[in-house]
Write a protein that holds these residues in place. Structure first.
Motif, short mmCIF file in Angstrom:
data_model
loop_
_atom_site.label_atom_id
_atom_site.label_comp_id
_atom_site.label_asym_id
_atom_site.label_seq_id
_atom_site.Cartn_x
_atom_site.Cartn_y
_atom_site.Cartn_z
N GLU A 155 0.88 -1.16 0.00
CA GLU A 155 0.00 0.00 0.00
C GLU A 155 0.92 1.22 0.00
O GLU A 155 1.28 1.74 1.05
CB GLU A 155 -0.91 -0.01 1.25
CG GLU A 155 -1.84 -1.21 1.37
CD GLU A 155 -2.96 -1.22 0.32
OE1 GLU A 155 -3.03 -0.27 -0.49
OE2 GLU A 155 -3.75 -2.18 0.32
N PRO A 156 1.30 1.70 -1.18
CA PRO A 156 2.38 2.70 -1.26
C PRO A 156 2.04 4.05 -0.65
O PRO A 156 2.93 4.87 -0.43
CB PRO A 156 2.64 2.82 -2.76
CG PRO A 156 1.40 2.31 -3.42
CD PRO A 156 0.82 1.29 -2.50
N GLU A 157 0.77 4.30 -0.38
CA GLU A 157 0.41 5.60 0.20
C GLU A 157 0.08 5.52 1.69
O GLU A 157 -0.36 6.49 2.30
CB GLU A 157 -0.77 6.20 -0.58
CG GLU A 157 -0.32 6.53 -2.00
CD GLU A 157 -1.42 7.09 -2.86
OE1 GLU A 157 -2.35 7.72 -2.33
OE2 GLU A 157 -1.36 6.87 -4.09
N LEU A 158 0.30 4.38 2.27
CA LEU A 158 -0.02 4.23 3.70
C LEU A 158 1.17 4.70 4.55
O LEU A 158 2.23 4.07 4.55
CB LEU A 158 -0.35 2.77 4.01
CG LEU A 158 -0.81 2.48 5.43
CD1 LEU A 158 -2.11 3.20 5.74
CD2 LEU A 158 -0.97 0.98 5.66
N ASN A 159 1.00 5.81 5.28
CA ASN A 159 2.09 6.39 6.07
C ASN A 159 2.03 6.02 7.55
O ASN A 159 3.00 6.17 8.27
CB ASN A 159 2.05 7.93 6.02
CG ASN A 159 2.19 8.44 4.61
OD1 ASN A 159 1.37 9.20 4.14
ND2 ASN A 159 3.24 8.01 3.93
N ASP A 160 0.85 5.59 7.98
CA ASP A 160 0.59 5.53 9.40
C ASP A 160 -0.18 4.24 9.69
O ASP A 160 -0.97 3.80 8.85
CB ASP A 160 -0.33 6.74 9.70
CG ASP A 160 -0.42 7.05 11.15
OD1 ASP A 160 0.16 6.31 11.95
OD2 ASP A 160 -1.10 8.04 11.49
N ASN A 180 4.86 -0.94 2.53
CA ASN A 180 3.96 0.21 2.54
C ASN A 180 4.84 1.45 2.51
O ASN A 180 5.98 1.38 2.03
CB ASN A 180 3.07 0.17 3.79
CG ASN A 180 2.18 -1.08 3.81
OD1 ASN A 180 1.54 -1.38 2.83
ND2 ASN A 180 2.17 -1.79 4.92
N ASN A 181 4.37 2.54 3.04
CA ASN A 181 5.20 3.74 3.12
C ASN A 181 5.13 4.29 4.54
O ASN A 181 5.00 5.48 4.76
CB ASN A 181 4.69 4.77 2.08
CG ASN A 181 5.67 5.91 1.83
OD1 ASN A 181 6.86 5.78 2.12
ND2 ASN A 181 5.17 7.02 1.32
N LEU A 182 5.18 3.38 5.52
CA LEU A 182 5.00 3.80 6.91
C LEU A 182 6.13 4.71 7.35
O LEU A 182 7.30 4.37 7.22
CB LEU A 182 4.96 2.60 7.85
CG LEU A 182 3.81 1.61 7.69
CD1 LEU A 182 3.91 0.53 8.75
CD2 LEU A 182 2.47 2.33 7.80
N SER A 183 5.76 5.89 7.84
CA SER A 183 6.77 6.78 8.39
C SER A 183 6.44 7.13 9.83
O SER A 183 7.29 7.50 10.60
CB SER A 183 6.90 8.04 7.54
OG SER A 183 5.66 8.69 7.47
N ILE A 184 5.18 7.00 10.19
CA ILE A 184 4.78 7.34 11.56
C ILE A 184 4.59 6.05 12.34
O ILE A 184 3.66 5.29 12.12
CB ILE A 184 3.47 8.15 11.55
CG1 ILE A 184 3.66 9.38 10.65
CG2 ILE A 184 3.07 8.56 12.95
CD1 ILE A 184 2.38 10.08 10.29
N ASN A 204 9.68 -0.01 4.31
CA ASN A 204 8.87 1.17 4.59
C ASN A 204 9.77 2.40 4.53
O ASN A 204 10.84 2.35 3.92
CB ASN A 204 8.14 1.01 5.93
CG ASN A 204 6.89 0.16 5.77
OD1 ASN A 204 5.93 0.61 5.17
ND2 ASN A 204 6.91 -1.07 6.28
N ASN A 205 9.36 3.44 5.17
CA ASN A 205 10.05 4.72 4.97
C ASN A 205 10.14 5.43 6.31
O ASN A 205 9.68 6.55 6.46
CB ASN A 205 9.18 5.51 3.97
CG ASN A 205 9.91 6.70 3.41
OD1 ASN A 205 11.08 6.93 3.71
ND2 ASN A 205 9.21 7.47 2.60
N MET A 206 10.71 4.74 7.32
CA MET A 206 10.50 5.19 8.69
C MET A 206 11.33 6.40 9.13
O MET A 206 10.87 7.19 9.92
CB MET A 206 10.68 4.02 9.63
CG MET A 206 9.64 2.94 9.32
SD MET A 206 9.48 1.67 10.54
CE MET A 206 10.59 0.45 9.93
C1 LIG Z 1 5.98 8.17 1.09
O1 LIG Z 1 6.17 9.04 2.18
C2 LIG Z 1 7.04 10.14 1.94
C3 LIG Z 1 7.14 10.95 3.21
O2 LIG Z 1 7.35 10.15 4.32
C4 LIG Z 1 6.48 10.98 0.81
O3 LIG Z 1 7.40 12.02 0.51
C5 LIG Z 1 6.27 10.12 -0.41
O4 LIG Z 1 5.65 10.89 -1.44
C6 LIG Z 1 5.38 8.94 -0.06
N1 LIG Z 1 5.24 8.06 -1.20
C7 LIG Z 1 4.05 7.79 -1.74
C8 LIG Z 1 4.05 6.87 -2.89
O5 LIG Z 1 3.00 8.26 -1.31
#
Ligand SMILES: *[C@@H]1O[C@H](CO)[C@@H](O)[C@H](O)[C@H]1NC(C)=O
Ligand SMILES: *[C@@H]1O[C@H](CO)[C@@H](O)[C@H](O)[C@H]1NC(C)=O
Length: 387
Positions: A155-160, A180-184, A204-206
């Motif tokens: 889920e590439p837009e999931l941050n949290d 995913n793209n978890l950062s939080i 992810n993208n922590m």
């Molecule tokens: C993933 O998260 C970063 C910030 O943490 C953001 O800059 C990036 O656009 C996000 N990627 C997607 C595919 O939403």
């Protein structure tokens, strides 16, 4: 437009069901509601076709089949225009409220809403490739008694993710939140799940230090590969995770240095693998690792280490030679001057090494025992050799 009509029809059908209260009796150990419409072939599945009051046929959003155990149903919800369809579907009376698995994939769903599967209780939930941006803290609240495996992946837009919303789930064994793209991950450290064995946060993208987890007494595996971690918190030892066997942080290229206190275990530990390969490591501080077992493997492969300070590595190697544990240093160019003399002049310690080349090309564990000794009488680190 067709989707809209479809949704309105579903809502109308359900409006009539409000007063319905399912009555379950145990059949083959499974709660069964004989008044609910059932599939012709699979008595625990709802029918493939839903007929509206006016006789129109409604396309169902999820395909139900008999699970591998022959009883509990499996649901595949693929290519659904909106999560409301899913919730409306599961809100119907089904032959049983249990399910072996519910998978939602390739659908246009922006979030996983509260109680997405209504009162149905899957043992395993898989949510993948749907472009969701958020997960409601009550998304799976009603599945609490049965849920064993939760997978939300790709889920590439999931941050949290609301980690503590899973607190107290009595059977949850595996949590897969990879790709995913978890950062939080701020509430990850407060997660308290008595049965959790695996937590996977790979890819992810922590961009934070990995926190110390404490309230997961059955946890065996922590994995956060290539997740942009910048380190590991060193505020606490791993003492409350006595079943922890494996930590995989490989490919977090911005870690740079392992700080004192990062990997400290107590006597009750089960740790047998710590993978910090390809983490951009330039240094390991004294006391970064402590309390390892003699069978623990530590991989520092493919990093940028140039020295092996005695205060950082001696106790580790002394422990490892008492068992089958190995320190993997391959893919680092160590500058073999007097600061490795402690290692090569202690017969036996090098047996715990894998790889570990001097920058000049020789393997550390093949340097003759007395090679550096005459050149480094006071263990001074000023003379240079072999680089
Ligand atoms: C993933 O998260 C970063 C910030 O943490 C953001 O800059 C990036 O656009 C996000 N990627 C997607 C595919 O939403
Ligand atoms: C540790 O590494 C050695 C050598 O690669 C391997 O034989 C052994 O099985 C590993 N032990 C564990 C617990 O993974």
């Amino acid at each position: 437009m067709a989707n809209m009509v479809y949704f309105v029809i579903i809502l109308l059908v359900f409006a009539g069901c409000e007063a319905y209260e399912a009555k379950y009796e145990l059949v083959n150990g499974i709660p069964y509601n004989k008044d609910a419409p059932a599939h012709d072939e699979y008595p625990y599945c709802p029918p493939d076709k839903i007929i509206d009051i006016d006789g129109t046929e409604i396309t169902i959003p999820c395909f139900c089949s008999q699970g591998e155990d022959g009883f509990l149903p499996i649901f595949y919800c693929n290519d659904i225009p909106n999560t409301d369809y899913i919730t409306a579907y599961f809100d119907r009376p089904f032959p049983t409220y249990l399910a072996a698995r519910i998978t939602v994939s390739n659908s246009d769903t922006l979030e996983i809403p509260a109680n997405v599967f209504a009162d149905k209780q899957p043992i395993r939930i898989t949510w993948t490739n749907n472009f969701i941006k958020s997960v409601d803290p009550n998304a799976f609240a009603l599945t609490k008694p049965e849920l064993e495996i939760l997978e939300i992946q790709y889920e590439p837009e999931l941050n949290d993710f609301p980690f503590t919303s899973l607190n107290g789930f009595p059977r949850l064994r595996e949590l897969w939140l990879n790709n995913n793209n978890l950062s939080i991950i701020s509430d990850l450290a407060e997660m308290s799940v008595p049965s959790l064995q695996i937590i996977n946060l790979d890819f992810n993208n922590m961009a934070v230090e990995f926190p110390k987890l404490r309230f997961l007494p059955e946890l065996r595996i922590i994995s956060a590969e290539a997740s942009e971690l910048i380190g590991v918190s060193n505020d606490l030892p791993f003492e409350e995770l006595q079943k922890l066997e494996e930590i995989n942080f490989r490919g977090n290229k911005n870690i740079g240095s392992i700080q004192t206190g990062s990997f400290v275990f107590d006597q009750q530990t089960s740790i047998n693998n710590i993978d910090l390969s390809n983490c951009g490591l330039v240094s390991v501080e004294p006391g970064a690792f402590a309390g390892l077992l003699s069978n623990t493997n530590v991989s520092l492969k493919d990093n940028l280490l140039t020295s092996l300070p005695e205060e950082a590595f001696r106790v580790m190697l002394e422990t490892m030679i008492g068992g089958s544990g190995k320190l993997d240093l391959s893919g680092n160019d160590i500058v073999c001057c007097c600061d490795v003399n402690w290692l090569i002049s202690n017969a036996g310690l090098e047996a715990a090494l894998i790889g570990g080349k001097c920058a000049g090309g020789a393997l550390i564990n093949q340097l003759p025992l007395d090679y550096l000794a005459p050149l480094c009488p006071q263990m001074s680190s000023s003379s240079s050799l072999y680089s």
